[in-house]
Design an enzyme around this catalytic site. Structure first.
Site, mmCIF file in Angstrom:
data_model
loop_
_atom_site.group_PDB
_atom_site.id
_atom_site.type_symbol
_atom_site.label_atom_id
_atom_site.label_comp_id
_atom_site.label_asym_id
_atom_site.label_seq_id
_atom_site.Cartn_x
_atom_site.Cartn_y
_atom_site.Cartn_z
ATOM 1 N N LYS A 1 1.151 -1.424 0.194
ATOM 2 C CA LYS A 1 -0.132 0.020 0.425
ATOM 3 C C LYS A 1 1.094 1.511 -0.084
ATOM 4 C CE LYS A 1 -1.960 3.223 2.526
ATOM 5 N NZ LYS A 1 -2.029 4.662 1.880
ATOM 6 N N GLY B 1 5.850 3.734 9.977
ATOM 7 C CA GLY B 1 5.069 4.688 9.791
ATOM 8 C C GLY B 1 4.714 5.313 11.434
ATOM 9 N N SER B 2 4.017 6.113 11.210
ATOM 10 C CA SER B 2 4.003 6.654 12.767
ATOM 11 C C SER B 2 3.133 5.072 13.642
ATOM 12 C CB SER B 2 2.615 7.451 12.709
ATOM 13 O OG SER B 2 1.886 6.896 12.815
ATOM 14 N N GLY C 1 0.700 2.626 13.426
ATOM 15 C CA GLY C 1 1.691 1.373 14.013
ATOM 16 C C GLY C 1 0.500 0.322 15.063
ATOM 17 N N GLU D 1 8.338 -0.692 11.956
ATOM 18 C CA GLU D 1 9.530 0.821 11.469
ATOM 19 C C GLU D 1 8.779 1.881 12.277
ATOM 20 O OE1 GLU D 1 12.267 0.388 11.797
ATOM 21 O OE2 GLU D 1 12.883 -1.712 10.440
ATOM 22 N N CYS E 1 12.365 9.936 9.682
ATOM 23 C CA CYS E 1 12.237 8.957 11.402
ATOM 24 C C CYS E 1 13.345 8.490 12.271
ATOM 25 C CB CYS E 1 11.648 7.711 11.071
ATOM 26 S SG CYS E 1 12.778 6.585 9.809
ATOM 27 N N GLU F 1 7.435 13.741 18.459
ATOM 28 C CA GLU F 1 7.936 13.486 17.416
ATOM 29 C C GLU F 1 7.723 15.174 16.185
ATOM 30 O OE1 GLU F 1 7.211 10.148 14.683
ATOM 31 O OE2 GLU F 1 9.297 9.973 13.960
#
Ligand code: NAD
Length: 481
Positions: A179, A232-233, A237, A254, A288, A385
């Site tokens: 995706k 992703g975030s 996640g 990740e 990241c 973040e």
């Protein structure tokens, strides 16, 4: 050279280029102008169903599994070669849908090729073990693929992040449904074209663009996937993990980071400033593992801040395609978020040494390179973040204090330290809770070095030899002779 952006892009499912099954389209915006640049087919749950079915059929056909490993490896080399033909177009789309600088956009191609060739070269080197059980018994292990690997990729580096996961999956015999990110989907379509030209079997790689809550959620929750790689975030996640738990399938996660670099008094301060500035201002901080905290010994604090501020203020901010140093943030929403968190920092009592607001006079989503001083480790700006060009500089007095500050967030993606003292470097590196520790250069490491998080930054590893082990399960065969 740059190229025209094609007005409409289709999804790649089962070896065919298809419209969204519900005829929907998504507009792609250039973050440097705020203007739409093209449309892509909008993948929904039905398209995800079709892609998973194609990946399953390809896996069951054993098209990849029956291919000798060295031929799967050769396939990766052919994809890498095919990317050369699309190099100008890839660099262009990386500027226009992603906001990269032209230099960074160009850099994505050799980086992606290195991933493909690295894992291509490993395809025939992933060996099992023979386990001694004594006379009359033979026992060995096999690295079996999972089956259909579902991969969900963020917008900030879709080509290399997507390609490295796809390469690991294919060389180990898995098939893939990826995706792609709705904000910056174009380079992965060009990657799919390279796969097609390279002769990747139909259904082995399927690329579907769609909204996260629609296509992404449908893929994570699909009944017929066997494995998930999510980048992703943390919040997304967690929802992916909940979906995976329902079907007890393994995940490589990740996630985000709030990575801190410690500067000891004996460090080369010019080198520190150069490395720290690159670590936070590259791709406008939207990486990241960006070095978003700098933890500096009080005796050199002012000198480090002065050097960092000078570097921040020397950066040209503007469209990457015009060769500027610092491009835009990905969206108006992200710009609002970063600016709002900067306001929180000021309210909390931190000082803006430079930046802190959006850049006025430009049409796109540009944030000024920002340095915060007088920062306490418990402030929100030191914990959350930003995913923007914002670095917080925190003073320390003792090594123990520096380690505690560095380890004192929910995240554990990367950490760094700057010193000429090797003993100190090794001792502190050992104590930092992070998947990778950079000494005297932010991002020291590369394609060959395992990358991933500790704590809320996730688990599993991408890059390096370790990554391949995330795409296989150990099967043991015991034989009575
Ligand atoms: P995000 O979590 O919003 O989106 C990531 C991907 O997940 C996108 O493709 C999105 O469409 C999809 N998604 C969104 N909602 C979903 C849902 N409910 N179900 C399934 N999929 C869904 O993250 P982002 O804003 O695209 O990327 C920024 C984040 O990614 C930052 O936190 C950054 O640190 C992290 N990141 C981590 C790494 C790493 O290697 N550790 C690399 C790049 C980015």
């Amino acid at each position: 050279m740059t190229t025209e952006i094609r007005p409409y892009w289709k999804n790649y499912i089962g070896g065919k280029w298809v419209d969204g099954s519900e005829d929907g389209r998504l507009a792609v915006t250039d973050p440097a102008s705020g203007q739409p640049i093209c449309e892509v087919a909008r993948g929904t749950a039905r398209d995800i169903d079709a892609a998973v079915a194609a990946a399953r059929a390809c896996f069951d056909s054993r098209a990849l599994l029956d291919m000798p490993p060295h031929e799967r490896g050769a396939l990766m080399f052919r994809i890498a070669d095919e990317l050369d033909k699309a190099a100008d177009e890839i660099a262009t789309v990386e500027c226009f849908d992603n906001g990269k600088t032209l230099a960074n956009g160009r850099g994505e191609i050799p980086l992606t090729q290195r991933y493909l060739r690295y894992y291509g070269g490993m395809a025939d080197k992933l060996e099992g073990r023979q386990i001694p059980l004594g006379a009359g018994l033979l026992d060995y292990t096999i690295h079996a693929p999972y089956g259909v690997s579902a991969q969900i990729v963020p917008w900030n580096g879709p080509l290399p992040v997507g390609a490295r996961s796809i390469a690991c999956a294919l060389v180990t015999g898995n098939t893939v449904v990826l995706k792609s990110p709705e904000d910056s989907p174009l380079s992965l379509f060009l990657f799919a074209e390279a796969c097609e030209r390279a002769g990747v079997p139909a259904g082995a790689v399927n690329i579907v663009c769609g909204l996260g809550a629609e296509a992404g959620a449908a893929l994570a929750a699909h009944d017929d996937i066997d494995h998930i790689v999510f980048t992703g975030s943390v919040e997304t996640g967690k929802s992916v993990l909940r979906a995976a738990a329902e079907r007890v399938i393994p995940c490589v996660m990740e996630l985000g980071g709030k990575s801190g670099g410690i500067v000891f008094p004996d460090a080369d301060l010019d080198q520190v400033a150069a490395s720290a500035a690159a670590g936070i201002f590259k791709h406008a901080g939207q990486i990241c593992s960006a070095g978003s905290r700098l933890i500096v010994h009080r005796s050199i604090y002012d000198q480090v801040v002065a050097r960092l501020v000078a570097r921040a203020e020397a950066l040209s901010v503007g469209p990457g395609i015009e060769g500027c140093d610092l491009g835009p943030l990905i969206s108006a929403r992200q710009l609002d978020r970063v600016e709002a968190l900067c306001r929180v920092g000021v309210e909390e009592g931190a000082t803006l040494a430079t930046g802190g607001t959006r850049v006025t006079g430009l049409d796109g989503f540009f944030m000024a390179p920002t340095v915060f001083t007088d920062v306490r480790p418990d402030m929100r700006i030191a914990q959350e973040e930003f995913f923007g060009p914002v670095v917080v500089v925190i003073p320390f007095d003792t090594t123990e204090e520096a380690i505690a500050i560095a380890n004192g967030t929910d995240y554990g993606l990367a950490a760094g330290l700057y010193t000429r003292d090797l003993t100190l470097a090794h001792t502190v590196a050992d104590r930092l809770v992070a998947g990778q520790v950079y000494v005297n250069q932010w991002w020291a490491g590369g394609v060959e070095t395992p990358f991933g998080g500790m704590k809320r930054s996730g688990y599993g590893r991408e890059k390096g030899q370790e990554a391949l082990l995330g795409y296989v399960q150990t099967k043991n065969v015991g034989i009575k002779l």
